[in-house]
Design a protein around this motif. Structure first.
Motif, PDB file in Angstrom:
ATOM      1  N   GLN A 123       2.343  -1.874   6.629  1.00  0.00           N
ATOM      2  CA  GLN A 123       1.672  -1.206   5.521  1.00  0.00           C
ATOM      3  C   GLN A 123       2.007   0.281   5.575  1.00  0.00           C
ATOM      4  OE1 GLN A 123      -2.667  -0.420   6.359  1.00  0.00           O
ATOM      5  NE2 GLN A 123      -2.347  -2.074   7.842  1.00  0.00           N
ATOM      6  N   ARG A 124       1.639   1.013   4.520  1.00  0.00           N
ATOM      7  CA  ARG A 124       1.946   2.444   4.461  1.00  0.00           C
ATOM      8  C   ARG A 124       0.683   3.291   4.555  1.00  0.00           C
ATOM      9  NH1 ARG A 124       7.323   3.377   3.112  1.00  0.00           N
ATOM     10  NH2 ARG A 124       6.809   5.542   2.609  1.00  0.00           N
ATOM     11  N   SER A 125      -0.310   2.774   5.250  1.00  0.00           N
ATOM     12  CA  SER A 125      -1.564   3.489   5.447  1.00  0.00           C
ATOM     13  C   SER A 125      -1.340   4.843   6.122  1.00  0.00           C
ATOM     14  CB  SER A 125      -2.495   2.635   6.314  1.00  0.00           C
ATOM     15  OG  SER A 125      -3.588   3.399   6.794  1.00  0.00           O
ATOM     16  N   ARG A 126      -2.166   5.824   5.777  1.00  0.00           N
ATOM     17  CA  ARG A 126      -2.071   7.134   6.422  1.00  0.00           C
ATOM     18  C   ARG A 126      -2.719   7.154   7.806  1.00  0.00           C
ATOM     19  NH1 ARG A 126      -5.801   7.508   2.356  1.00  0.00           N
ATOM     20  NH2 ARG A 126      -7.911   8.260   2.842  1.00  0.00           N
ATOM     21  N   PHE A 127      -3.416   6.092   8.169  1.00  0.00           N
ATOM     22  CA  PHE A 127      -4.105   6.045   9.459  1.00  0.00           C
ATOM     23  C   PHE A 127      -3.176   5.482  10.546  1.00  0.00           C
ATOM     24  CE2 PHE A 127      -7.259   5.415   6.055  1.00  0.00           C
ATOM     25  CZ  PHE A 127      -7.947   6.619   6.193  1.00  0.00           C
ATOM     26  N   ARG A 128      -2.005   6.097  10.662  1.00  0.00           N
ATOM     27  CA  ARG A 128      -0.945   5.597  11.523  1.00  0.00           C
ATOM     28  C   ARG A 128      -1.034   6.209  12.918  1.00  0.00           C
ATOM     29  NH1 ARG A 128       1.773   3.108   8.029  1.00  0.00           N
ATOM     30  NH2 ARG A 128       3.427   2.511   9.485  1.00  0.00           N
ATOM     31  N   PRO A 129      -0.452   5.540  13.928  1.00  0.00           N
ATOM     32  CA  PRO A 129      -0.541   6.060  15.295  1.00  0.00           C
ATOM     33  C   PRO A 129      -0.073   7.509  15.453  1.00  0.00           C
ATOM     34  CG  PRO A 129       0.249   3.812  15.338  1.00  0.00           C
ATOM     35  CD  PRO A 129       0.189   4.202  13.888  1.00  0.00           C
ATOM     36  N   ASN A 130       1.028   7.880  14.805  1.00  0.00           N
ATOM     37  CA  ASN A 130       1.516   9.257  14.911  1.00  0.00           C
ATOM     38  C   ASN A 130       1.217  10.094  13.676  1.00  0.00           C
ATOM     39  OD1 ASN A 130       2.514   9.173  17.509  1.00  0.00           O
ATOM     40  ND2 ASN A 130       4.481   8.334  16.876  1.00  0.00           N
TER      41      ASN A 130
END
Length: 225
Positions: free
Chosen positions: A158-165
């Motif tokens: 997915q392209r969520s902004r809540f990404r690991p980096n």
């Protein structure tokens, strides 16, 4: 005893600690590189995993740090620009109407860094989701947006902004280039967003062959731009 890590530093125009450095660990029997992830923004250090050493934190300003502890490996990347104008709050629709400026940091760059960019129609922008708190980061899966049947989708599907980096990648149209400013339309990043890299979009680097995606992704993106 393993050899000390080798570091390559690329100086810039700024007198401040502005650089890109790559620290390479010595080869181990497992040949694996262990990485943590830490970020400093707004005067706060956010840690996803691993620890950010004070000496490195002091050198950063709104910059992501992928790297580690115990000298295993380090990547530092300075903010090169900021988004100016456009939206001040995140919204999930109508981004195609937004106009903004990507303004290079004048302490690092001169206008020559943008020479020739006006020959391209579109721009790829790598930026940092600085408004996402470390407590919001997803490391696994979450329900598919808009569906209520319990279907899960992983953070890397997915392209969520809540990404690991907390890295975002966007493509937008270049409307003009002036001095240190790149005027764009359709950039889905709010004003003040730290920008880490810019690349002109070249069609030959686009996807090859037929593009496939789940129906939920098409539904989710229907009004995005």
């Amino acid at each position: 005893m393993p050899a000390a890590a080798a570091t390559t530093a690329i100086p810039t125009r700024s007198r401040a600690p502005s650089f890109v450095s790559v620290s390479s660990p010595s080869t181990t029997s497992s040949n694996k590189l262990r990485l943590g992830s830490c970020f400093r923004s707004g005067g706060r250090v956010h840690s996803g995993c691993g620890r950010l050493r004070a000496s490195h934190a002091a050198a950063l300003g709104g910059v992501p740090l992928v790297g580690p502890e115990d000298g295993v490996g380090l990547v530092e990347s300075r903010t090169i620009a900021r988004v100016v104008g456009g939206r001040s709050e995140v919204c999930e629709s109508g981004w195609g109407r937004e106009e903004a400026i990507i303004r290079l940091d004048s302490s690092i760059f001169g206008p020559e860094a943008l020479f020739g960019l006006d020959g391209f129609s579109h721009l790829e922008v790598v930026f940092f989701f600085d408004q996402v708190d470390s407590s919001e980061i997803d490391m696994g899966a979450r329900p598919v947006p808009g569906r209520h049947d319990g279907t899960l989708v992983g953070i890397f599907a997915q392209r969520s902004r809540f990404r690991p980096n907390r890295l975002g990648v966007s493509r937008c149209r270049i409307t003009s280039v002036n001095d240190l400013d790149v005027h764009v339309s359709g950039l889905d990043a709010v004003t003040g967003t730290p920008v880490l890299d810019l690349k002109p979009y070249v069609r030959e680097f686009g996807p090859r062959g037929e593009i496939q995606q789940p129906e939920w992704a098409s539904t989710l993106m229907r009004d995005y731009y």
